[in-house]
Design an enzyme around this catalytic site. Structure first.
Site, PDB file in Angstrom:
ATOM      1  N   ASP A 349       1.877   9.758  -2.384  1.00  0.00           N
ATOM      2  CA  ASP A 349       2.560   8.772  -1.920  1.00  0.00           C
ATOM      3  C   ASP A 349       3.602   8.602  -2.539  1.00  0.00           C
ATOM      4  O   ASP A 349       3.829   8.038  -3.517  1.00  0.00           O
ATOM      5  CB  ASP A 349       1.345   7.969  -0.912  1.00  0.00           C
ATOM      6  CG  ASP A 349       1.736   6.787  -0.347  1.00  0.00           C
ATOM      7  OD1 ASP A 349       3.015   7.252   0.489  1.00  0.00           O
ATOM      8  OD2 ASP A 349       1.774   5.898  -0.175  1.00  0.00           O
ATOM      9  N   GLU A 352       9.401   8.095  -3.373  1.00  0.00           N
ATOM     10  CA  GLU A 352      11.114   8.466  -2.518  1.00  0.00           C
ATOM     11  C   GLU A 352      11.863   8.391  -4.409  1.00  0.00           C
ATOM     12  O   GLU A 352      12.955   8.670  -3.761  1.00  0.00           O
ATOM     13  CB  GLU A 352      11.918   7.324  -1.538  1.00  0.00           C
ATOM     14  CG  GLU A 352      10.396   8.128  -0.477  1.00  0.00           C
ATOM     15  CD  GLU A 352       9.184   7.637  -0.853  1.00  0.00           C
ATOM     16  OE1 GLU A 352       9.134   6.545  -1.219  1.00  0.00           O
ATOM     17  OE2 GLU A 352       8.763   8.108   0.524  1.00  0.00           O
ATOM     18  N   ASP A 429       5.222   6.223   7.907  1.00  0.00           N
ATOM     19  CA  ASP A 429       4.645   5.335   8.415  1.00  0.00           C
ATOM     20  C   ASP A 429       5.238   5.297   9.615  1.00  0.00           C
ATOM     21  O   ASP A 429       6.117   4.347  10.427  1.00  0.00           O
ATOM     22  CB  ASP A 429       4.934   4.278   7.599  1.00  0.00           C
ATOM     23  CG  ASP A 429       3.738   4.341   6.970  1.00  0.00           C
ATOM     24  OD1 ASP A 429       2.932   4.791   6.162  1.00  0.00           O
ATOM     25  OD2 ASP A 429       4.804   3.724   5.468  1.00  0.00           O
TER      26      ASP A 429
HETATM   27  O1  MIG Z   1       3.059   1.020   0.621  1.00  0.00           O
HETATM   28  O2  MIG Z   1      -1.301   3.787   0.064  1.00  0.00           O
HETATM   29  O3  MIG Z   1       2.909   6.251   4.225  1.00  0.00           O
HETATM   30  O4  MIG Z   1      -0.248   6.364   4.319  1.00  0.00           O
HETATM   31  O5  MIG Z   1      -1.700   4.250   3.379  1.00  0.00           O
HETATM   32  C1  MIG Z   1       2.242   1.737   1.482  1.00  0.00           C
HETATM   33  C2  MIG Z   1      -1.261   2.454   1.618  1.00  0.00           C
HETATM   34  C3  MIG Z   1       1.706   3.033   0.876  1.00  0.00           C
HETATM   35  C4  MIG Z   1       2.312   4.117   2.262  1.00  0.00           C
HETATM   36  C5  MIG Z   1       1.390   5.444   3.606  1.00  0.00           C
HETATM   37  C6  MIG Z   1       0.533   5.261   3.924  1.00  0.00           C
HETATM   38  C7  MIG Z   1      -0.573   5.134   2.740  1.00  0.00           C
HETATM   39  C8  MIG Z   1      -0.155   3.563   2.687  1.00  0.00           C
HETATM   40  N1  MIG Z   1       0.796   3.918   1.544  1.00  0.00           N
END
Ligand code: MIG
Length: 614
Positions: A349, A352, A429
């Site tokens: 995650d 980016e 999200d």
């Molecule tokens: O700033 O890990 O898109 O699926 O649950 C949020 C927590 C960070 C973003 C992801 C989301 C995930 C969440 N992450």
């Protein structure tokens, strides 16, 4: 009057910015593909190509009668390629985008962005970049256009033109002709790479939550699925399993024994997927930080010497410079001991990369990447869009080294054209609204038309409070996503199938049973995607590319070639020619059920089905 004024302003602007046209310097071609290099093209600024994995075999010179000839120009320091495509073209592709399936008269920015609920930048800038456009002509023939560079870029599509406007140096453009839209997507996959067959469990249902806070809670969730006879294959561990959000650690209170938890899940026939983010907490004494510092693995500031530090969940973090082969090797090497706890899949995650408070929620564009192994050193402006793609390349290599006999499963939020080779994805999200549920269909279709077949959206909507009705509808739709995962945000109501009472639970049960009934078919489609590059979920126009009435259909869709799926909220659906018959998968009344999408089979087809699972 207004129009005249606009024209004058445009003229003035043209004078100020001296938009100058640059002649194409060289063209090479094969029978169906041409590569155009603008004057001033500097290979060191553009290679290696991150998009093109299989460099096409071409000869010097143009193909006679070629229709798709870019015009190169500059505007200030930007480089622009304009492709005139003629009239009567429907455009598709451009990767992860909100809005319509048909991309005529749209503009997007390729700059991988943590865009919570798609609310910023008009929704035209999301987590991934695909410098790729497909056109379909009235006669059903198609073509593809790839702008081969990684720099920040806009893609503006009118009814006749594609304009790629890059902040980077002069870049090459590949254009190709195809007999059908399917053939165009296959050619894209041949050029940019295909998926490897994922494990079959990854095609089952996934239950996720930000976050299940303890191992006991996870075991309870698993038990509830089995007790309630709700088919489920996977439970996900989001960031709260970690110790202070430090990657490759486990919370001593919530998750003291991950090996025991994974063993428990395996004993109940579940698989587990655990999150790993790129940001490494800047804390002396933390093994990962100490190792990466000793190896000099962090992205640098513009002085090319000082480690860049930015805030993410753990607080102040440093970021692996994945352009460096040594960094990727080190990162891969972190996985074997992690996987040895029994972890089955990995979720990358925030890649980016997301940096709290940064411009566009990321790091400064003049940060410095050192590259190596054929990748030149360069600015973050150049490598931003491939940060996540390089990360998952390294993650995948490490996971495969850990378990050489198992097919890996990696889910990545960020990626780049061609990155489907390394990771599956989801649409980030979204919101728990009917609008976002409906939007998920064109988003997933568009990703499939951009080379990424394994895609889903957060089922029930990540952010906000869905009604029980929406939960049922979305679970029923998710049955047909290539990647079927229920996920929700911290602070929002829980979304497991049983939390809204027996009526919603029964809707979820039927949705899940339908998924598992279809699993052999989905597995076949996935295997085919790994060899032919075609999407699993397909637009209706694939069923009849010459039918003009199908080109904008984005509520109903195809699963493979023989099933048409019509959600109950779909209106104005045009059917492809042929005989389509509603089928029941688990005894439900497909056509008249108020929630479950109608499933229609094409006459003369054979559909492989599994048993109903209780
Ligand atoms: O700033 O890990 O898109 O699926 O649950 C949020 C927590 C960070 C973003 C992801 C989301 C995930 C969440 N992450």
């Amino acid at each position: 009057m207004k129009r005249i004024t606009t024209q004058i302003v445009t003229l003035l602007l043209a004078c100020v910015f001296t938009i100058s046209s640059v002649a194409a310097q060289t063209v090479s071609s094969s029978s169906n593909l041409s590569i155009f290099y603008p004057a001033g093209y500097d290979a060191t600024q553009n290679t290696p190509s991150f998009a093109i994995q299989n460099e096409p075999v071409v000869n010097p010179g143009a193909q006679s009668g070629w229709k798709l000839n870019p015009t190169f120009s500059t505007s200030g320091s930007n480089n622009i390629a304009t492709v005139n495509c003629g009239t009567g073209v429907d455009f598709y592709g451009t990767g992860e985008v909100t809005g319509a399936l048909r991309r005529n008269n749209t503009s997007i920015t390729l700059w991988n962005t943590d865009n919570y609920t798609y609310a910023s930048f008009g929704g035209q800038q999301l987590y991934q970049s695909h410098p790729w456009v497909m056109g379909v002509r009235a006669n059903g023939t198609a073509f593809g256009v790839i702008a081969d560079n990684t720099w920040e870029m806009t893609i503006a599509i009118s009814d006749t033109n594609i304009v790629f406007n890059s902040q980077g140096p002069a870049f090459r453009v590949l254009t190709f002709e195809a007999a059908s839209p399917q053939a165009a997507v296959q050619e894209l996959a041949a050029l940019t790479g295909k998926i490897s067959l994922p494990p079959i469990w990854s095609l089952g249902y996934h239950q996720c939550r930000y976050s299940y806070l303890t191992d006991t809670q996870v075991e309870g969730i698993a038990d509830s699925f089995r007790l309630n006879q709700l088919p489920c294959d996977n439970i996900w561990m989001d960031i709260d399993y970690m110790d202070q959000y430090k990657i490759f650690t486990f919370s001593p209170t919530g998750y003291p024994n991950p090996t025991a938890l994974n063993a428990y899940l395996h004993s109940k026939n579940f698989h587990s997927v655990w999150m790993i983010d790129p940001g490494v907490k800047q804390q002396a004494g933390y093994t990962i930080y100490d190792q990466g510092t000793a190896g000099n693995n962090w992205v640098k500031q513009s002085d090319q010497v000082t480690d860049f530090v930015g805030n993410v969940w753990p607080g102040a973090c440093v970021f692996p410079d994945f352009t460096m082969p040594a960094t990727r090797t080190w990162w891969s090497g972190l996985y074997p001991s992690f996987m040895a706890t029994g972890v089955d899949g990995v979720w990358n995650d925030m890649n980016e990369p997301s940096v709290f408070g940064g411009v566009t929620n990321s790091m400064p564009t003049n940060n410095w990447h050192r590259g190596g192994g054929g990748i030149p050193a360069g600015t973050h402006l150049r490598y931003h869009n491939v940060f996540g793609r390089l990360m998952v390349q390294a993650s995948r290599a490490g996971i495969m080294a850990a378990n050489p006999t198992k097919r890996p499963f990696v889910l990545s939020r960020s990626n780049f054209l061609g990155g489907q080779q390394y990771a599956a994805t989801w649409t980030g999200d979204n919101m728990a609204t009917t609008a976002h549920m409906q939007l998920s269909v064109p988003m997933i279709l568009t990703m499939g038309l951009s080379g990424q077949p394994i895609v889903g959206a957060d089922v029930t909507g990540y952010s906000g409070t869905p009604t029980a009705a929406l939960i049922g509808q979305w679970m029923a739709l998710g049955t047909f996503y290539p990647f079927y995962r229920n996920h929700s945000e911290k602070g929002s109501p829980m979304r497991e199938p049983w939390v809204n009472g027996p009526a919603t639970e029964q809707i979820c049960r039927i949705a899940l049973q339908r998924r598992y009934r279809l699993l052999p078919y989905l597995y076949t489609l996935t295997q085919e995607a790994s060899t032919d590059g075609l999407p699993i979920m397909r637009p209706l126009f694939f069923a009849e590319p010459t039918n003009a009435n199908l080109r904008s259909q984005q509520q109903a869709f195809m699963l493979g070639d023989i099933l048409m799926i019509i959600p109950k909220w779909a209106t104005g659906v045009n059917y492809p020619t042929g005989v389509w018959t509603s089928i029941s998968l688990v005894g439900e009344d497909s056509k008249n059920d108020p929630t479950q999408p109608n499933v229609l089979i094409k006459a003369g087809s054979i559909l492989p089905l599994g048993q109903i699972i209780h």
